[in-house]
Scaffold this active site. Structure first.
Site, PDB file in Angstrom:
ATOM      1  N   LYS A  22      14.540 -14.475  20.397  1.00 34.33           N
ATOM      2  CA  LYS A  22      13.130 -14.212  20.117  1.00 34.33           C
ATOM      3  C   LYS A  22      13.053 -13.510  18.759  1.00 34.33           C
ATOM      4  CE  LYS A  22       9.065 -12.077  22.309  1.00 34.33           C
ATOM      5  NZ  LYS A  22       8.583 -11.309  23.486  1.00 34.33           N
ATOM      6  N   SER A  59       4.754 -13.301  26.073  1.00 32.74           N
ATOM      7  CA  SER A  59       4.828 -13.561  24.666  1.00 32.74           C
ATOM      8  C   SER A  59       6.083 -14.306  24.217  1.00 32.74           C
ATOM      9  CB  SER A  59       4.762 -12.239  23.908  1.00 32.74           C
ATOM     10  OG  SER A  59       5.906 -11.456  24.194  1.00 32.74           O
ATOM     11  N   SER A  62       6.508 -10.649  29.669  1.00 33.40           N
ATOM     12  CA  SER A  62       6.701 -11.592  28.564  1.00 33.40           C
ATOM     13  C   SER A  62       7.949 -12.457  28.660  1.00 33.40           C
ATOM     14  CB  SER A  62       6.723 -10.844  27.225  1.00 33.40           C
ATOM     15  OG  SER A  62       5.408 -10.530  26.825  1.00 33.40           O
TER      16      SER A  62
END
Lengths: 100, 488
Positions: free
Chosen positions: B79, B154, B178
């Site tokens: 990420k 997210s 997330s």
């Protein structure tokens, strides 16, 4: 009744170092008002004598011996600066009335 | 089109049998990432040359019989909020334009030391603030099961990349769901470990008392393998737990007999939950019962306060953490400002997107003089009560099972205009972050051709138990073997 006014939003934006356009200020006043209305649900919760939780798990202050360790070289540490001089960050002048 | 990559276990077997090489596997992953980028935008940047070099080194270690771990030579994605030395870290924000990480996050350092080959960065909501990956500064990620829908967020890019078969595993971060919610929306496994199990050093801070690095994979066994590598105490994160890391793979014995699974009545409600999602999750409960697990109803009575508590705490912490983006030390700086204060304000106003500004403002408001007790302190007290709910529940069960999200993936744009509706997507995941306990989302079927996830929540440091139950469920079902038609 509105929970937050546009003036308050602009005051908070100033504290947070954000400049809002007129449209942004208006939209955010509405959004913050909606959110504050939602979180008012907590008012109905009896929290008398409840200790606040700042951290999910018990943590003790971590201590370590005070010894010098390798770290980023000054050149690397400032390597991402938008503007710099040598190993220093440069910013617009801070003191009023002094010629730079 | 480059073929879908297998699971980590499958790739490991193919590498061990000499059927393929790390160089070939990494080339395949890079090829697939490039080919699928226009359709899904799961990745934010690839490091093709360096990844190829690292793959070659992994092949040389194999020849020298000096493999470092089961991850050696396996491609993965990070990420874009995990610092990786020499690579950009953008958090999908304009304010980090041009930033190149001068150091490795501890999780990244451990992946590298284990021989894992990072092929690039995945898309995310700006600063991990969102539940749909639509808050990225440039383009949203799309769900591999239906490109008109969001992948969740997210960590939507990591979830989509694993679902699309670009990589077998990826890292994400979970502050309020997330990792678990996008895993649910994309039909993959996502685990958020206990707070402190994985070092947060080098993970860009959003809400420091809630953030935790997590793992995406298609199987619980693969999640176990990657979690093993990144877990453990780190002197550079004073909140990381100094507790031994168990052998997660060894816990996967397929046996759930005798375990008691608690079903919280506040999560199995008709109102606000997609009935098809509830049905799939109830089917999964029956499957685990057939496997010998016992179930009982438990209560987490403060659940209705969880989302409000979470957002007050997360936004307060975010407003403080994001004060560091001021245009002085890194990232974007507004041009033409004549004094320091206007340089700060203009930089931040140009650099942050709408959702980030919204959260900074609310966070600043609830921490400001006169409101602190009414909002922030109140939320911290509610957090104590929410933690207590779990402590009480675990007296009558070993773990808790819930839907991961109240819904399946929603359409792009559907919630963009309604922040509150977006926040309610996290209703079943935020409590684990507030309580600091681990959670895992596992695919448990489909509703209207879209993946549904079940969530298992354990007591602190209960990762082995969660992985064991998730693995046992996957041994008895084949949901995790289904592939999205658009990315097959």
């Amino acid at each position: 009744m509105a929970r937050i006014t546009r003036e308050e939003v602009e005051r908070i934006a100033d504290l947070a170092r954000l400049t809002l356009s007129a449209e942004e200020a208006q939209a955010l006043t509405h959004d913050l008002d909606t959110m504050l209305e939602y979180v008012q649900a907590l008012d109905g919760l009896d929290t008398q004598n409840v200790e606040p939780t700042a951290h999910p798990l018990p943590v003790a202050t971590a201590l370590r011996p005070d010894r010098a360790r390798p770290s980023l070289a000054p050149e690397e540490a400032v390597g991402n600066a938008p503007e710099r001089e040598g190993s220093a960050f440069t910013v617009p002048k801070v003191i009023e009335g002094v010629e730079s | 089109m480059a073929q879908r990559l297998g699971t980590l276990s499958e790739l490991r077997a193919a590498l061990d049998d000499g059927r393929t090489s790390a160089s070939d596997v990494v080339a395949q992953a890079l090829g697939r990432a490039r080919e699928l980028a226009p359709a899904f935008a799961a990745t934010r940047g690839l490091r093709a040359d360096r990844a190829a070099e690292e793959a070659l080194q992994a092949d040389q270690r194999r020849t020298a019989r000096a493999l470092r771990s089961v991850l050696d030579g396996i491609p993965l994605l990070l990420k874009d909020n995990l610092n990786h030395r020499g690579e950009p870290t953008t958090c999908a924000s304009r304010i980090l334009d041009g930033y190149v990480s001068p150091y490795d996050a501890t999780a990244v350092e451990r992946v590298k030391a284990a021989g894992g080959v990072v092929i690039g960065r995945t898309n995310m909501d700006e600063f991990a603030m969102g539940s749909s990956t639509e808050n990225a500064c440039d383009q949203p990620t799309r769900n591999p099961w239906d490109p008109t829908r969001v992948p969740g967020g997210s960590s939507g890019g990591s979830a989509a990349a694993v679902a699309a078969g670009i990589v077998p595993v990826a890292l994400g971060s979970d502050t309020g769901g997330s990792v678990r919610q996008p895993a649910s929306f994309c039909g993959v496994v996502g685990i958020k470990p206990t707070y402190g199990r994985v070092s947060r050093y080098g993970l860009v801070a959003f809400a420091s008392s809630l953030d935790q690095v997590g793992v995406f994979s298609r199987t619980a066994a693969d999640a176990a393998a990657l979690l093993q590598v990144i877990s453990g105490h780190d002197p550079l994160d004073s909140t990381s737990l100094d507790e031994p890391v168990p052998d997660y793979a060894a816990a996967l014995d397929g046996d759930v007999a005798g375990l008691t699974i608690g079903l919280p009545r506040e999560y199995f409600v008709e109102q606000g939950v997609d009935p098809d999602v509830l049905e799939r999750v109830r089917d999964a409960v029956k499957e685990l019962e057939r496997a010998g697990a016992k179930t009982c109803e438990v209560s987490l009575p403060h659940t209705p306060y969880a989302v409000a508590t979470y957002y007050l705490i997360a936004m307060a912490e975010a407003s403080s953490n994001l004060a560091r983006y001021d245009g002085v030390r890194y990232g974007h700086r507004a041009t033409g400002a004549h004094d320091l204060q206007s340089m700060y304000s203009r930089t931040r106003s140009e650099g942050f997107g709408a959702e980030v500004k919204r959260r900074i403002l609310l966070g600043t408001y609830v921490l400001s003089a006169g409101y602190y007790d009414a909002y922030y302190r109140k939320a911290q007290q509610a957090r104590t009560l929410l933690r207590g709910d779990f402590e009480a529940a675990y007296r009558s069960c070993d773990l808790i099972l819930t839907p991961t999200a109240p819904e399946v993936a929603f359409a792009l744009g559907e919630r963009s205009a309604d922040p509150l509706q977006m926040y309610l997507s996290d209703i079943f995941t935020v409590s684990a972050n507030l309580a600091g306990i681990p959670g895992i989302s596992v695919p448990c079927g489909f509703a209207r051709d879209l993946p549904v996830g079940l969530q298992l929540l354990g007591p602190a440091l209960g990762e082995s138990l969660l992985l064991r139950v998730a693995d046992a469920y996957q041994r008895r079902t084949d949901w995790h073997t289904k592939t999205p038609p658009e990315a097959s």
